[in-house]
Scaffold this motif. Sequence first.
Motif, PDB file in Angstrom:
ATOM      1  N   VAL A 215     -15.107  82.828  26.451  1.00  0.00           N
ATOM      2  CA  VAL A 215     -14.186  83.805  25.854  1.00  0.00           C
ATOM      3  C   VAL A 215     -12.795  83.636  26.454  1.00  0.00           C
ATOM      4  CG1 VAL A 215     -13.645  86.262  25.684  1.00  0.00           C
ATOM      5  CG2 VAL A 215     -15.993  85.468  25.270  1.00  0.00           C
ATOM      6  N   PHE A 216     -12.741  83.502  27.773  1.00  0.00           N
ATOM      7  CA  PHE A 216     -11.449  83.330  28.446  1.00  0.00           C
ATOM      8  C   PHE A 216     -10.762  82.041  27.994  1.00  0.00           C
ATOM      9  CE2 PHE A 216      -9.149  81.317  31.973  1.00  0.00           C
ATOM     10  CZ  PHE A 216      -8.141  82.252  32.160  1.00  0.00           C
ATOM     11  N   ILE A 217     -11.511  80.938  27.951  1.00  0.00           N
ATOM     12  CA  ILE A 217     -10.922  79.646  27.580  1.00  0.00           C
ATOM     13  C   ILE A 217     -10.481  79.629  26.126  1.00  0.00           C
ATOM     14  CG2 ILE A 217     -11.443  77.200  27.246  1.00  0.00           C
ATOM     15  CD1 ILE A 217     -10.962  77.907  30.125  1.00  0.00           C
TER      16      ILE A 217
ATOM     17  N   ALA B 150      -7.313  81.410  25.901  1.00  0.00           N
ATOM     18  CA  ALA B 150      -6.240  80.598  26.486  1.00  0.00           C
ATOM     19  C   ALA B 150      -5.773  79.519  25.515  1.00  0.00           C
ATOM     20  CB  ALA B 150      -6.721  79.965  27.787  1.00  0.00           C
ATOM     21  N   MET B 151      -6.678  79.050  24.668  1.00  0.00           N
ATOM     22  CA  MET B 151      -6.310  78.043  23.675  1.00  0.00           C
ATOM     23  C   MET B 151      -5.347  78.599  22.624  1.00  0.00           C
ATOM     24  SD  MET B 151      -9.793  76.067  22.590  1.00  0.00           S
ATOM     25  CE  MET B 151     -10.695  74.968  23.674  1.00  0.00           C
ATOM     26  N   ASN B 152      -5.506  79.875  22.324  1.00  0.00           N
ATOM     27  CA  ASN B 152      -4.841  80.431  21.153  1.00  0.00           C
ATOM     28  C   ASN B 152      -3.760  81.462  21.456  1.00  0.00           C
ATOM     29  OD1 ASN B 152      -6.592  79.363  18.726  1.00  0.00           O
ATOM     30  ND2 ASN B 152      -8.060  79.984  20.291  1.00  0.00           N
ATOM     31  N   ARG B 153      -3.668  81.940  22.693  1.00  0.00           N
ATOM     32  CA  ARG B 153      -2.690  82.973  23.016  1.00  0.00           C
ATOM     33  C   ARG B 153      -1.556  82.383  23.857  1.00  0.00           C
ATOM     34  NH1 ARG B 153      -3.082  86.048  19.305  1.00  0.00           N
ATOM     35  NH2 ARG B 153      -1.820  87.543  20.482  1.00  0.00           N
ATOM     36  N   PRO B 154      -0.354  82.958  23.765  1.00  0.00           N
ATOM     37  CA  PRO B 154       0.791  82.417  24.531  1.00  0.00           C
ATOM     38  C   PRO B 154       0.559  82.363  26.034  1.00  0.00           C
ATOM     39  CG  PRO B 154       1.543  83.945  22.828  1.00  0.00           C
ATOM     40  CD  PRO B 154       0.056  84.042  22.845  1.00  0.00           C
TER      41      PRO B 154
ATOM     42  N   LEU C 199     -20.641  72.594  18.018  1.00  0.00           N
ATOM     43  CA  LEU C 199     -19.708  72.032  17.035  1.00  0.00           C
ATOM     44  C   LEU C 199     -18.423  72.849  16.963  1.00  0.00           C
ATOM     45  CD1 LEU C 199     -22.204  71.089  14.173  1.00  0.00           C
ATOM     46  CD2 LEU C 199     -21.114  69.558  15.831  1.00  0.00           C
ATOM     47  N   LEU C 200     -18.556  74.175  17.041  1.00  0.00           N
ATOM     48  CA  LEU C 200     -17.364  75.024  17.046  1.00  0.00           C
ATOM     49  C   LEU C 200     -16.470  74.704  18.235  1.00  0.00           C
ATOM     50  CD1 LEU C 200     -18.930  78.448  16.006  1.00  0.00           C
ATOM     51  CD2 LEU C 200     -17.375  77.045  14.644  1.00  0.00           C
ATOM     52  N   TRP C 201     -17.088  74.510  19.405  1.00  0.00           N
ATOM     53  CA  TRP C 201     -16.311  74.191  20.598  1.00  0.00           C
ATOM     54  C   TRP C 201     -15.687  72.796  20.505  1.00  0.00           C
ATOM     55  CZ3 TRP C 201     -14.156  76.824  24.351  1.00  0.00           C
ATOM     56  CH2 TRP C 201     -14.574  78.128  24.564  1.00  0.00           C
ATOM     57  N   ILE C 202     -16.394  71.874  19.891  1.00  0.00           N
ATOM     58  CA  ILE C 202     -15.832  70.527  19.725  1.00  0.00           C
ATOM     59  C   ILE C 202     -14.611  70.564  18.815  1.00  0.00           C
ATOM     60  CG2 ILE C 202     -16.252  68.268  18.670  1.00  0.00           C
ATOM     61  CD1 ILE C 202     -19.118  68.454  19.740  1.00  0.00           C
ATOM     62  N   PHE C 203     -14.728  71.246  17.682  1.00  0.00           N
ATOM     63  CA  PHE C 203     -13.585  71.342  16.771  1.00  0.00           C
ATOM     64  C   PHE C 203     -12.425  72.079  17.429  1.00  0.00           C
ATOM     65  CE2 PHE C 203     -16.772  70.649  13.307  1.00  0.00           C
ATOM     66  CZ  PHE C 203     -16.179  69.518  12.774  1.00  0.00           C
ATOM     67  N   ALA C 204     -12.753  73.120  18.205  1.00  0.00           N
ATOM     68  CA  ALA C 204     -11.693  73.884  18.861  1.00  0.00           C
ATOM     69  C   ALA C 204     -10.936  73.032  19.880  1.00  0.00           C
ATOM     70  CB  ALA C 204     -12.289  75.119  19.541  1.00  0.00           C
TER      71      ALA C 204
ATOM     72  N   TRP D  73      -8.286  78.721  12.860  1.00  0.00           N
ATOM     73  CA  TRP D  73      -9.267  79.778  13.075  1.00  0.00           C
ATOM     74  C   TRP D  73     -10.495  79.358  13.883  1.00  0.00           C
ATOM     75  CZ3 TRP D  73     -13.733  77.948  11.200  1.00  0.00           C
ATOM     76  CH2 TRP D  73     -13.718  77.138  10.055  1.00  0.00           C
ATOM     77  N   VAL D  74     -10.678  78.042  14.069  1.00  0.00           N
ATOM     78  CA  VAL D  74     -11.918  77.600  14.713  1.00  0.00           C
ATOM     79  C   VAL D  74     -12.021  78.094  16.149  1.00  0.00           C
ATOM     80  CG1 VAL D  74     -10.989  75.372  15.525  1.00  0.00           C
ATOM     81  CG2 VAL D  74     -13.438  75.620  15.040  1.00  0.00           C
ATOM     82  N   GLY D  75     -10.890  78.208  16.858  1.00  0.00           N
ATOM     83  CA  GLY D  75     -10.922  78.706  18.233  1.00  0.00           C
ATOM     84  C   GLY D  75     -11.416  80.138  18.307  1.00  0.00           C
ATOM     85  N   TYR D  76     -11.016  80.947  17.333  1.00  0.00           N
ATOM     86  CA  TYR D  76     -11.459  82.346  17.311  1.00  0.00           C
ATOM     87  C   TYR D  76     -12.931  82.459  16.927  1.00  0.00           C
ATOM     88  CZ  TYR D  76      -6.537  83.565  17.713  1.00  0.00           C
ATOM     89  OH  TYR D  76      -5.253  83.689  18.161  1.00  0.00           O
ATOM     90  N   VAL D  77     -13.405  81.555  16.074  1.00  0.00           N
ATOM     91  CA  VAL D  77     -14.826  81.568  15.727  1.00  0.00           C
ATOM     92  C   VAL D  77     -15.665  81.150  16.932  1.00  0.00           C
ATOM     93  CG1 VAL D  77     -16.587  80.635  14.180  1.00  0.00           C
ATOM     94  CG2 VAL D  77     -14.300  81.087  13.310  1.00  0.00           C
TER      95      VAL D  77
END
Length: 367
Positions: free
Chosen positions: A81-83, A86-90, A149-154, A22-26
């Motif tokens: 938002v775009f990146i 891209a991390m989480n969608r096919p 921090l959110l971006w680092i975890f993602a 979930w971190v990517g969506y946060v």
Amino acid sequence: MEISTQELEKKREKQMIRWHSWVGYVALFWSVIYGIMNFYWLQGGEGYPFKQKSGIFSAFITYLPFQTGSFVFCVLCILGVFISLAMNRPWGRMVPDWLIIIFSWAFAVFLLLFIPDVELISAIAYAFLFKFAFSWQMLNQIICIIGALLWIFAVVSYQRKVRNACRYCGRKENGNPSVLIRWGNWITLIAALAPLPYAVTRFAWALGIPLGVEPQFLEESVKMNPMATLTEWVFGGLCVGGGLLTIGLIQKWGEVFPRWVPFIGGKRVPVLMAVIPASIVAIALTAAGFIFTFGFFAIKFQVVPAEGIILSEIEGTIGPMLSWMPWGVALGLAAISYYYRRRGKCEYCMREDWIKNKQTPKRIGEH
């Protein structure tokens, strides 16, 4: 009692809903909200937080006009938002992995180094003198640090997916222990010794010794602040105390409370009890150290005017703070090393860290 295969699979499924899922969506949500805020400021809205207050030692973003600063953030948040999608969608497989990773780390570093100023570390230090200051500008810095921090975890989770490692712990089958575990002792010692130059300077000033400055500097400090001597003792003591606590990251008493500690003596130290405070201080130190280092060399090489700072006293007043950035980086890495060493077996992939030696393998953290 043995755990059945079905129960084990259910346990693993529960792990899949943890932070890496979930971190990517946060991070995406943060980018949307902060992008909207900056769009509001770009339109002339009230509350723009990046205002230069302390000359050369202000946050770097404050050197930009508010329209430019807001526009930069709007662009970065839209790209974020775009990146993050891209991390989480096919469809994100069409985006090169290196582009996602570079942008994510660059955005996080930008939020950590170019947004905060010296207020955060000052607030932490002055809290020990029972002086508390808080403002919208400081809250905004905290919001940006949370975003970083959110971006680092993602991006860490994404990099683990790219290299086919466990998304939860980062281990690979038959992989070697993390380099931070192997070099953890040396990194921790560096973090413990780094504050000594600043501590020695503060103790010298508290004793009336004008180390690196003219005697008049200390006399004027006392006139301007009757509690200057106490402040020097407290700041120097914080550095020494922080160094001793840092040593605990590689000592037995950093894992198990000493027997003489009331109520909790003999119990294991919660991992996050050490990691979270160390990480907060590391971030504040690194950000402030980055600003002081830039300001020191900018003044020394006359890139900017001294603005009231006597050039002959730069070495004594700002020079000891040049250790803050390496101190903060080393402290952050030491905290991560401590976490890696104590995390134990992964509840999802069931892997552990092992050290191979000539005799028998020994699990890291085993005593």
